[in-house]
Design a protein around this motif. Structure first.
Motif, mmCIF file in Angstrom:
data_model
loop_
_atom_site.group_PDB
_atom_site.id
_atom_site.type_symbol
_atom_site.label_atom_id
_atom_site.label_comp_id
_atom_site.label_asym_id
_atom_site.label_seq_id
_atom_site.Cartn_x
_atom_site.Cartn_y
_atom_site.Cartn_z
ATOM 1 N N SER A 257 5.606 18.177 10.654
ATOM 2 C CA SER A 257 5.893 17.820 12.039
ATOM 3 C C SER A 257 7.244 17.134 12.157
ATOM 4 O O SER A 257 7.569 16.235 11.380
ATOM 5 C CB SER A 257 4.800 16.878 12.558
ATOM 6 N N TYR A 259 7.985 15.128 14.443
ATOM 7 C CA TYR A 259 7.737 13.769 14.909
ATOM 8 C C TYR A 259 7.830 12.779 13.747
ATOM 9 O O TYR A 259 8.380 11.678 13.891
ATOM 10 C CB TYR A 259 6.341 13.662 15.527
ATOM 11 N N LEU A 381 3.981 11.621 21.392
ATOM 12 C CA LEU A 381 2.791 12.090 20.677
ATOM 13 C C LEU A 381 1.539 12.069 21.540
ATOM 14 O O LEU A 381 0.430 12.246 21.034
ATOM 15 C CB LEU A 381 2.574 11.225 19.431
ATOM 16 N N GLU A 384 -0.647 15.030 21.170
ATOM 17 C CA GLU A 384 -1.028 15.377 19.799
ATOM 18 C C GLU A 384 -2.329 14.666 19.433
ATOM 19 O O GLU A 384 -2.769 13.747 20.121
ATOM 20 C CB GLU A 384 0.086 14.972 18.827
ATOM 21 N N ARG A 389 -0.754 10.545 15.582
ATOM 22 C CA ARG A 389 -0.072 9.437 16.253
ATOM 23 C C ARG A 389 -0.209 8.146 15.444
ATOM 24 O O ARG A 389 0.762 7.396 15.264
ATOM 25 C CB ARG A 389 -0.649 9.252 17.664
ATOM 26 N N CYS A 445 12.768 15.990 21.682
ATOM 27 C CA CYS A 445 11.718 15.695 22.671
ATOM 28 C C CYS A 445 11.805 16.642 23.868
ATOM 29 O O CYS A 445 10.788 17.157 24.343
ATOM 30 C CB CYS A 445 11.833 14.245 23.141
ATOM 31 N N VAL A 469 -0.080 19.718 16.067
ATOM 32 C CA VAL A 469 1.166 19.572 15.331
ATOM 33 C C VAL A 469 1.657 20.868 14.726
ATOM 34 O O VAL A 469 2.843 21.060 14.506
ATOM 35 C CB VAL A 469 0.980 18.492 14.242
#
Length: 477
Positions: A257, A259, A381, A384, A389, A445, A469
Motif C-alpha cells: 500500500s 499509504y 484511510l 480502508e 489504518r 491522495c 488496500v
C-alpha cells in the motif's frame, strides 16, 4: 453561505440533527477528557526529566557528557518497540482496560525515578516507561478516527495534541513551585518530589478511564450512550469487512500500500522538524550559555514559551484545515518555511540571545504537524479496513521514533550546547525534504480519491462500499 456563518456552523458540536450533536458532545467529554489528561501526564513527566536535570539532578546523580541524551534515546527505543504491538493490543484488550492499565504502570515507574542514584538506573526505568506510554499517542489517534467524521477529526486531534504540549509547558512551572517549596522536605531534593507528584496524579485519571472510557463504536457498552446513540455512532463512519489482520496476506497488503510508505516517511521527516523543541534545546542553550548564568526558575520557566506557541499553532492549524475541507498539506509547507527561517536566525553570525530565543519560540509552531498529519492519515484511510489504518498510524510514530533514537545523538547531543550547529543544518535539510514529500503525498491522495470516485464508491460518511488496500472493494458490513 457567508464565511462567518460557515465558521460558526463548523464550531458547533457537530452533526445535522439534535441527536447527533448530543452524541458528539458526549464523545467530546468522555473521550477527550480522558485521552487529553493521559497525554498531558505523559508529557508532564517527559518534560520534567529535563526540568529535573537543570534543577539539581545533573549534579546530584553526577551526569557526564551526553548521558541525558542517551537516556532520551533509550526511551525512544522503548517507545518505538511498543508502537505497533500497542495498537494491535487494542483489538484484543478493550481500550478502557488497556489505556488506564498502561497509565498506572507509567505512574508507578515515574515515582520509582525519585529513588534513583545514578543515570543508568534512570535509563532502565525510562525504557519500560516508554513501553507503557507507546499506547497513548497512536492509540488515541486510532480511537479518534473510529468515532469522529472527517469534518470533526482535525479539531479533536488538535485538542488532544495540545494537551501534551500543555504538559510540557506546565511542567516547568510545577518544577519551579516544587523546588521553591519542597526542596529538602523529608530529606529529598526538589527534583525527586517532582517525580513523586507526577506519579501520584496518574492514579485518579486511570480510575476515571476504567469506569467511563467508551471503547469503540462497535464494542461500546457505556451507560451514558443509549442503543440509539450507539447505532448512530456506528453509522457516522464507513464500515468495512475486517479480514484476519495478522497473517501473511495482511502483511503483504500493508507493504503493498502506498499509504504505508507515504505517511510513514511523511512523519519521519516531520518528526525531525520538531527536534528543536522535542530535544528541549532552549533549556540546554540557557544552561550552557557562555556569558549568562540563569537561575533555576528561569531555566524552568523561560522554555515554557515553546510549547505555548505550539499549543496556539496546533489548535489554529487543526481548526483551519478542518474548516478548509481537510487541506492538511498546508501545514507541511508552513513547517518547511518555519524550519528554514528559524535555522537561519540561529546560524546567523550576528545572532543575539534575543534572536535565538525568538527562533526557538517560533520553532515551537511546528508542533502543529502532530495533529494535522495524523488527522490526514485518518482521513486518507477512512475507506480502508481498520486494521490497515491502525498499523499505518502506529508505524508512522514507530518510524519517526526509530530515526529519532539516533538522530538526537548525532545532531542534538546535550554536550553540543549552546550552538547545535550540526543540528541546525540538519533542520534546513529536513524542512526542504518535508515540502517535497508533502507535495508527493498530496498528489497520491488526489489520485486515489479520483480512482475511488470513478469506481462509484460512495464518498459520504456511512457510504455503502470501501476500496481495500489491494484495489478491490469490500461490501459494507
Amino acid at each position: 453561505m457567508a464565511v462567518g456563518t460557515k465558521f460558526r456552523e463548523y464550531l458547533s458540536p457537530g452533526g445535522s440533527s439534535e441527536g447527533e450533536r448530543k452524541l458528539v458532545q458526549k464523545l467530546d467529554f468522555f473521550i477527550l477528557t480522558f485521552c487529553c489528561l493521559m497525554y498531558f501526564l505523559n508529557y508532564l513527566d517527559r518534560s520534567n526529566l529535563t526540568n529535573a536535570y537543570v534543577s539539581g539532578m545533573k549534579e546530584d546523580l553526577d551526569f557526564k557528557g551526553n548521558e541525558l541524551t542517551q537516556i532520551n534515546t533509550v526511551f525512544t527505543v522503548g517507545y518505538v518497540i511498543g508502537q505497533i504491538p500497542s495498537n494491535i493490543a487494542l483489538y484484543y484488550v478493550k481500550p478502557r482496560i488497556f489505556f488506564p492499565s498502561m497509565l498506572i504502570v507509567w505512574g508507578c515507574l515515574t515515582m520509582v525515578t525519585a529513588a534513583t542514584h545514578n543515570p543508568h538506573s534512570i535509563m532502565a526505568i525510562r525504557f519500560f516507561q516508554a513501553l507503557a506510554e507507546s499506547s497513548t499517542f497512536v492509540g488515541t489517534h486510532y480511537i479518534l478516527g473510529a468515532w469522529y467524521t472527517e469534518r470533526e477529526l482535525g479539531k479533536r486531534s488538535g485538542i488532544f495534541t495540545a494537551s501534551g504540549l500543555a504538559g510540557t509547558m506546565i511542567g516547568g512551572f510545577i518544577q519551579t513551585g516544587i523546588h521553591s517549596s519542597m526542596d529538602g522536605l523529608q530529606g529529598l531534593a526538589g527534583w525527586r518530589w517532582l517525580f513523586i507528584v507526577d506519579g501520584l496524579i496518574c492514579l485518579p485519571v486511570a480510575i476515571y478511564g476504567f469506569l467511563l472510557f467508551p471503547d469503540t463504536p462497535s464494542t461500546t457498552k457505556v451507560p451514558y450512550l443509549s442503543e440509539t446513540e450507539r447505532e448512530l455512532a456506528r453509522s457516522r463512519v464507513p464500515r468495512h469487512v475486517e479480514r484476519a489482520p495478522f497473517n501473511w496476506s495482511f502483511v503483504k497488503r500493508v507493504f503493498g500500500s502506498w499509504y504505508f510508505y507515504g505517511f510513514v516517511m511523511l512523519w519521519i521527516i516531520a518528526g525531525e522538524t520538531e527536534s528543536f523543541s522535542s530535544n528541549s534545546l532552549l533549556a540546554l542553550y540557557m544552561k550552557a550559555h557562555p556569558e549568562r548564568k540563569y537561575a533555576v526558575s528561569q531555566l524552568n520557566n523561560y522554555p515554557t514559551g515553546v510549547p505555548a506557541v505550539g499549543i496556539v499553532s496546533t489548535i489554529f492549524w487543526a481548526t483551519l484545515t478542518d474548516f478548509l475541507g481537510g487541506k492538511r498539506y498546508l501545514v507541511g509547507y508552513w513547517i518547511g518555511l518555519t524550519g528554514i527561517i528559524t535555522s537561519a536566525m540561529i546560524l546567523a553570525p550576528s545572532a543575539t540571545t534575543a534572536s535565538t530565543f525568538g527562533a526557538y519560540y517560533w520553532a515551537g509552531s511546528v508542533y502543529a504537524c502532530q495533529a494535522t498529519f495524523f488527522a490526514w492519515a485518518n482521513d486518507a484511510l477512512r475507506y480502508e479496513e481498520d486494521s490497515l489504518r491502525a498499523v499505518v498510524i502506529a508505524s508512522m510514530n514507530a518510524g519517526s521514533g526509530a530515526v529519532n533514537a539516533w538522530w538526537s545523538i548525532i545532531f542534538y547531543s546535550a554536550d553540543f550546547a549552546p550552538k547545535f550547529t550540526r543540528g541546525v543544518w540538519a533542520m534546513i535539510g529536513c524542512s526542504i525534504a518535508l515540502v517535497i514529500w508533502t507535495a508527493g503525498v498530496t498528489w497520491m491522495c488526489v489520485r486515489t480519491e479520483e480512482k475511488r470516485v470513478s469506481q462509484g464508491v460512495e464518498t459520504e460518511e456511512g457510504g455503502d462500499e470501501a476500496i481495500s488496500v489491494d484495489g478491490g472493494r469490500d461490501e459494507k458490513a
